[in-house]
Write an enzyme that holds these catalytic residues in place. Structure first.
Site, short mmCIF file in Angstrom:
data_model
loop_
_atom_site.label_atom_id
_atom_site.label_comp_id
_atom_site.label_asym_id
_atom_site.label_seq_id
_atom_site.Cartn_x
_atom_site.Cartn_y
_atom_site.Cartn_z
N GLU A 154 0.82 -1.21 0.00
CA GLU A 154 0.00 0.00 0.00
C GLU A 154 0.86 1.26 0.00
OE1 GLU A 154 -2.14 -2.92 2.85
OE2 GLU A 154 -0.14 -2.66 1.98
N CYS B 92 -2.32 -3.96 7.03
CA CYS B 92 -1.84 -4.30 8.37
C CYS B 92 -2.13 -3.16 9.34
CB CYS B 92 -0.36 -4.65 8.34
SG CYS B 92 0.73 -3.26 8.03
N ARG C 262 17.81 -23.96 -10.61
CA ARG C 262 18.76 -23.68 -11.69
C ARG C 262 18.08 -23.32 -13.00
NH1 ARG C 262 20.19 -28.16 -9.16
NH2 ARG C 262 19.57 -29.56 -10.85
N LEU D 234 10.15 -41.70 2.76
CA LEU D 234 9.93 -40.43 3.46
C LEU D 234 8.59 -39.83 3.05
CD1 LEU D 234 10.73 -38.20 5.34
CD2 LEU D 234 12.18 -37.21 3.54
#
Length: 394
Positions: free
Chosen positions: A73, A99, A230, A314
């Site tokens: 803003e 905010c 990359r 995993l």
């Protein structure tokens, strides 16, 4: 998403409520485009863009670039003034509620009130308890406030930020490359390359938007990956994380090269700290790494999004722990067949199909000769990791 209103010759005023909604959507679309420019740099802050408009014309625009720099803003108001425009009486469009607190920068609500704007339109409420309340402050100052314009798109852009501040866990996305029959490697472990160059480059773009890239020690031992971005330009490299309960990752592993790496163990590994590698010991009591504890710790360190590129064990452990939010799958036009590795290995056989992980397809798109599928885990009401129907279950 509506087209950008820039240079679109919009009418000076909205004749009907529907015209106003269309105008608001168009300017919000531009704010979202601006916000996306900070997709690689704002962490741990949200990605936010703003537009100052009056009479259907853009007076100024801006976006939040990185922590400590001007919020969107303020950048947009400064841009309007630099172009010779007084923002007094204008409408400000921003994809996140302004905010309402003083941090490293001033409160955006104060800047908007001081600028004398007449109306603020924002897409979604700020989920951060410290920064929230901007709408009420603006309204109390006599500024008209409209919320909920393009809310879905705004939440998608900042899904990692929302996840971290609402539930104290990052948004976890698992990337997989597989043949049409769901195989990610040969039985020997060979996996390079199942997909083509276009899919790999697209995967690097998803790496780049994440705060961290996570893998396991098995993948490090087999492929010795760099886990860097990359194939696309990016101003920063995500943190590289290795889950390695026995601290068996060799110091020469490419994933540890140059620092910016974290090894999460169940015990040991302190010797790596002298080589510039951060070590986090998080045992779960069974000799393994406490995966939920790891995610909470990473969130506390400001990690919004985690991009997982790991082996089936995993991935299966993350699924079993209920930590995966989304799958990014590249399906290659090939068949591998058995005996070969699948996408995930859960710890125990399922007793019934009802125990399977339910997914909702977000998109299916061709990328080169592959198909890219984005599928989101469907979380039931009451799941502590659910973020609500807009973000998590559609």
């Amino acid at each position: 998403m509506a087209a950008s209103p820039a240079n679109a010759g919009m009418a000076a005023s909205a004749a009907t409520p529907q015209d106003q909604v269309s105008t608001d959507l168009a300017f919000m679309a531009r704010a979202l485009e601006l916000a996306a420019r900070g997709i690689y740099t704002t962490t741990p802050n949200p990605r936010v863009g703003a537009v100052v408009a009056r009479g259907g014309e853009i007076l100024g625009e801006g976006f939040h670039r990185r922590p400590g720099e001007a919020h969107a803003e303020v950048a947009a108001l400064d841009d309007a003034r630099a172009r010779g425009h007084d923002p007094r009486g204008a409408t400000v469009y921003v994809n996140l509620e302004p905010c309402n607190h003083q941090g490293r920068t001033g409160a955006c609500t104060r800047a908007l009130i001081d600028a004398g704007v007449a109306r603020v339109v924002f897409a979604m409420r700020d989920p951060h308890a410290v920064a929230a309340g901007g709408a009420a402050t603006l309204a109390a100052a006599g500024i008209a406030v409209t919320e909920g314009i393009a809310e879905d798109a705004a939440q998608e852009l900042n899904v990692g930020f929302i996840a971290r501040v609402v539930r104290g866990m990052p948004w976890v996305r698992v990337k997989l490359a597989a043949s049409l029959d769901g195989r990610t490697a040969l039985a020997s472990g060979e996996s390079q390359w199942i997909t083509g160059a276009a899919a790999r480059a697209d995967g690097h773009a998803w790496r780049a938007r994440a705060c961290a890239i996570l893998t396991g020690v098995g993948t490090v031992a087999k492929d010795d990956p760099q886990l860097t971005v990359r194939d696309v330009p990016t101003p920063r490299q995500p943190l590289r994380i290795v889950v390695d309960r026995h601290a068996a990752t060799p110091p020469s592993a490419r994933v540890l090269a140059g620092g910016n790496a974290l090894m999460v163990t169940a015990s040991g590994g302190r010797d790596r700290a002298s080589a510039g590698v951060d070590v986090l010991e998080l045992p779960d009591g069974n000799g393994k790494v406490d995966l939920p504890g790891m995610m909470r710790t990473l969130a506390a360190r400001g990690i919004n999004e985690i991009h997982v590129e790991a082996g089936a064990k995993l991935v299966g452990a993350l699924v079993d722990a209920g930590l995966v939010d989304e799958f990014l799958v590249y399906l290659a036009p090939s068949l591998i067949g058995d005996p070969a590795r699948g996408m995930a290995e859960r710890a125990l056989p399922l007793a019934a199909l009802d125990a399977r992980v339910r997914l909702a397809f977000r998109s299916v798109e061709p990328i080169g000769d592959a198909l890219r599928i984005v599928a989101r885990v469907v979380r039931e009401p009451g799941d502590p990791l659910a973020l609500g129907p807009t973000v998590a279950q559609r």
